[in-house]
Design a protein around this motif. Structure first.
Motif, PDB file in Angstrom:
ATOM      1  N   LEU A  57      -4.811   3.471   3.752  1.00  0.00           N
ATOM      2  CA  LEU A  57      -5.781   3.619   4.832  1.00  0.00           C
ATOM      3  C   LEU A  57      -5.653   2.468   5.808  1.00  0.00           C
ATOM      4  CD1 LEU A  57      -9.152   4.648   3.153  1.00  0.00           C
ATOM      5  CD2 LEU A  57      -7.870   5.907   4.875  1.00  0.00           C
ATOM      6  N   GLY A  58      -6.122   2.704   6.998  1.00  0.00           N
ATOM      7  CA  GLY A  58      -6.113   1.637   7.997  1.00  0.00           C
ATOM      8  C   GLY A  58      -6.208   2.248   9.376  1.00  0.00           C
ATOM      9  N   THR A 214      -1.030   8.819   3.716  1.00  0.00           N
ATOM     10  CA  THR A 214      -1.802   8.128   4.747  1.00  0.00           C
ATOM     11  C   THR A 214      -2.527   9.193   5.542  1.00  0.00           C
ATOM     12  OG1 THR A 214      -0.456   8.240   6.735  1.00  0.00           O
ATOM     13  CG2 THR A 214       0.202   6.630   5.082  1.00  0.00           C
ATOM     14  N   SER A 215      -3.677   8.835   6.022  1.00  0.00           N
ATOM     15  CA  SER A 215      -4.408   9.781   6.845  1.00  0.00           C
ATOM     16  C   SER A 215      -5.527   9.016   7.504  1.00  0.00           C
ATOM     17  CB  SER A 215      -4.986  10.898   5.983  1.00  0.00           C
ATOM     18  OG  SER A 215      -5.718  11.788   6.799  1.00  0.00           O
ATOM     19  N   HIS A 216      -5.909   9.431   8.702  1.00  0.00           N
ATOM     20  CA  HIS A 216      -7.137   8.812   9.159  1.00  0.00           C
ATOM     21  C   HIS A 216      -8.315   9.763   9.074  1.00  0.00           C
ATOM     22  CE1 HIS A 216      -5.226   9.728  13.180  1.00  0.00           C
ATOM     23  NE2 HIS A 216      -6.291  10.472  13.180  1.00  0.00           N
ATOM     24  N   ARG A 227      -6.870   6.209  -5.815  1.00  0.00           N
ATOM     25  CA  ARG A 227      -6.831   4.791  -5.498  1.00  0.00           C
ATOM     26  C   ARG A 227      -6.580   4.616  -4.011  1.00  0.00           C
ATOM     27  NH1 ARG A 227      -1.811   1.298  -7.668  1.00  0.00           N
ATOM     28  NH2 ARG A 227      -1.957  -0.379  -6.140  1.00  0.00           N
ATOM     29  N   VAL A 228      -7.087   3.529  -3.461  1.00  0.00           N
ATOM     30  CA  VAL A 228      -6.948   3.274  -2.030  1.00  0.00           C
ATOM     31  C   VAL A 228      -6.326   1.908  -1.797  1.00  0.00           C
ATOM     32  CG1 VAL A 228      -8.209   2.906   0.125  1.00  0.00           C
ATOM     33  CG2 VAL A 228      -8.991   4.640  -1.471  1.00  0.00           C
ATOM     34  N   ILE A 229      -5.354   1.854  -0.899  1.00  0.00           N
ATOM     35  CA  ILE A 229      -4.876   0.555  -0.417  1.00  0.00           C
ATOM     36  C   ILE A 229      -5.215   0.515   1.064  1.00  0.00           C
ATOM     37  CG2 ILE A 229      -2.854  -0.884   0.055  1.00  0.00           C
ATOM     38  CD1 ILE A 229      -1.550   0.283  -2.434  1.00  0.00           C
ATOM     39  N   ILE A 255     -18.143   2.968   4.321  1.00  0.00           N
ATOM     40  CA  ILE A 255     -17.728   1.876   3.434  1.00  0.00           C
ATOM     41  C   ILE A 255     -16.390   1.309   3.906  1.00  0.00           C
ATOM     42  CG2 ILE A 255     -17.116   1.274   1.058  1.00  0.00           C
ATOM     43  CD1 ILE A 255     -18.943   3.564   0.148  1.00  0.00           C
ATOM     44  N   ILE A 256     -15.471   2.219   4.220  1.00  0.00           N
ATOM     45  CA  ILE A 256     -14.151   1.785   4.682  1.00  0.00           C
ATOM     46  C   ILE A 256     -14.259   1.022   6.000  1.00  0.00           C
ATOM     47  CG2 ILE A 256     -11.897   2.597   5.493  1.00  0.00           C
ATOM     48  CD1 ILE A 256     -12.130   2.936   2.540  1.00  0.00           C
TER      49      ILE A 256
END
Ligand SMILES: Nc1ncnc2c1ncn2[C@@H]1O[C@H](COP(=O)(O)OP(=O)(O)O)[C@@H](O)[C@H]1O
Ligand SMILES: [Mg+2]
Lengths: 266, 266
Positions: A57-58, A214-216, A227-229, A255-256
């Motif tokens: 994520l990002g 990956t996704s937004h 799991r999330v990085i 939260i993100i």
């Protein structure tokens, strides 16, 4: 645990030629080039086990795509070491390449002029898929994605969502052990997004494949990943199970966003 | 091997899918050859009777007709293809495939050559009886074998030279202008514009040993029975050696370039 991906202190820099505005500056630039370095990934380390589904994520420009390209051997790291199923990806060993798949939501892999079936047959040859495995996989995939009757139509004639489904079939036909998906639901309508997510979950249940996605669209990640990085400006700012992140009183998206905001505040 | 051949087949399917395009090509594929031949008829007329540099009008016409088939075997497309893949970032998906990018490009070009040269082939077959009556020995089995041998080498060496030029895009990004300039030079010293016998003897004695003479001049002359067996054998050997050198060079350039690959887009 059975480590399948290991990333150690990886940094990736892009050297770009800074292009000035206007003719006068352009002429000056012809004689004195200015280059700037942009660091897309800085000092990132993590490790992923077989069978995990990990969401990268990002925000835009955080380095997600660059990270996937480093993991698949498209890009050489400027520094650090990447190992994927025991191989250095950039060596492009046949055995390595046959075991991975990289689906890019914004880039088409299939030949637009041909019916999907011809592309799949080509894929079968390139990846040396035995006929019975090919039939079995094609059957499973087209049932999961509900496209049995579209296989003979030229890709050009399909809708965006249907085309993405064909891309997915094409990428999963040879039973890759690790699948990298970069924004697979980009631009799809809600119905197709749900179909793709449903497919990923069902497929994973069936084959125990390792998946990095990956996704937004936070929903993609929240629904499919264990799991999330989280990446922020090329750095890893969070790495943990999705359960730990979830809270009963706050939506996952918030939260993100808070995590990213905290990082920027520091 | 089979996967490269299937790429071949896809190419044919594509060509048949766009029937109209294929038919137009069939009609116009020979225009430039016919125009060149007409020019030479005019030149010989104005020159009165006789030879020019040892070429009678029949020799000259035969040279251009045969070379219209031969020159298609110069895979300059390999250079433009690599340059395009690198500049537009499409090399990324090629890097993921478990095959040799280089071999697959070579066979694609070979397929393109075989389909694309069909019009010229038809022209030669139509004109063979005329040429034979004028004393040109195109139908000698030995000459045809020599033609095939030289052409096999020329498809490979031209693919190598051009891909090295195209790979410059790893450093320069935009290489089209450079490649077009080289194209003109290469066409000249390969005998595409004019048989190399028209050049000064000293010049010819050098360029006949370069790989370029094999791209048009040598196969055409051999096909027309204008070379001695000893000479042909020696030149075949020289060109085989060139391929070994070029292959090594291409590996080095590729190895250095791919590290710099930026994979723009996606
Ligand atoms: N080929 C490239 N050349 C120069 N800069 C690049 C290149 N690819 C990505 N970048 C830069 O690296 C950063 C990370 O990009 P990217 O990995 O595409 O981010 P994300 O996928 O998370 O949106 C961005 O700042 C982007 O501009
Ligand atoms: Mg991206």
């Amino acid at each position: 645990m059975d480590e399948i991906i290991s990333v150690r202190n990886v940094r990736k820099e892009f050297r770009i030629h800074e292009r000035p505005e206007g003719l006068k500056n352009g002429i000056g630039d012809f004689f004195h080039r200015k280059y700037i370095c942009r660091t897309a990934v800085r000092n990132v380390s993590f490790s992923i086990d077989r069978g995990e589904i990990v969401g990268l994520l990002g925000e835009n420009g955080a380095g997600k795509t660059t990270m996937l390209k480093l993991l698949t051997g498209i890009l050489f790291p400027t520094e650090g070491k990447v190992t994927v199923s025991g191989f250095t990806p950039t060596d492009r060993k046949k055995e390595f390449l046959k075991g991975i798949s990289f689906v890019m939501g914004n880039r088409s892999e299939v030949n637009w002029d041909l019916p999907a079936m011809d592309t799949f047959r080509y894929q079968q040859l390139v990846y040396e898929v035995p006929e019975d495995m090919f039939r079995e996989n094609l059957n499973l995939l087209s049932v999961l994605l509900e496209v049995q009757d579209l296989l003979k139509v030229p890709i050009r004639r399909l809708s965006l969502g249907e085309r993405m489904k064909m891309e997915l079939i094409n990428s999963f036909l040879y039973s890759p052990r690790i699948v990298f998906l970069d924004e697979p639901t980009l631009g799809l309508d809600l119905k197709s997004q749900i179909a793709v997510r449903g497919f990923l979950k069902a497929y994973r249940r069936e084959k125990n494949t390792t998946v990095i996605i990956t996704s937004h669209y936070m929903d993609d990640i929240e629904e499919t990943c264990d799991r999330v990085i989280l990446l922020g400006r090329g750095e890893k700012i969070y790495d943990g199970s999705i359960g730990e992140l979830k809270a009963p009183d706050q939506p996952f998206k918030e939260i993100i966003l808070n995590l990213i905001k905290d990082e920027k505040g520091q | 091997m089979k996967k490269y051949l299937y790429g071949f087949q896809l190419f044919f399917l594509d060509a048949f899918h766009y029937r109209f395009n294929a038919v137009v090509q069939l009609f116009f594929g020979n225009v430039s050859t016919v125009v060149t031949v007409l020019f030479w008829v005019l030149i010989y007329r104005s020159n009165g009777a006789g030879d020019i540099n040892g070429f009678s009008l029949t020799d000259m016409v035969a040279y251009y007709i045969v070379s219209s088939i031969v020159r298609g075997g110069v895979f300059s497309n390999s250079g433009f293809h690599y340059a395009g893949l690198i500049k537009e970032g499409k090399l990324s998906s090629e890097l993921l495939k478990p095959y040799s990018i280089n071999a697959s490009l070579y066979f694609r070009n070979l397929a393109g050559y075989i389909t694309g040269t069909f019009p010229q082939f038809v022209l030669v077959v139509l004109l063979l009886p005329v040429l034979a009556r004028a004393g040109v020995s195109v139908l000698h089995v030995r000459n045809l074998l020599l033609l095939l041998a030289f052409m096999s080498l020329s498809t490979i060496s031209s693919h190598m030279v051009w891909s090295i030029l195209g790979l410059m895009a790893f450093w320069l990004e935009e290489v089209h202008a450079v490649m077009w300039s080289f194209a003109v030079l290469f066409n000249m010293i390969s005998g595409m514009f004019l048989p190399l016998d028209f050049f000064p003897q000293a010049f010819l004695s050098v360029i006949r040993w370069l790989p370029f003479s094999c791209w048009t001049y040598l196969p055409t002359k051999a096909c027309l029975g204008l070379t001695t067996p000893g000479e042909s054998a020696l030149l075949l050997g020289v060109n085989a050696a060139w391929i070994a050198v070029l292959w090594g060079l291409q590996r080095i350039v590729w190895g250095a370039g791919v590290r710099r690959y930026a994979s723009v887009g996606g």
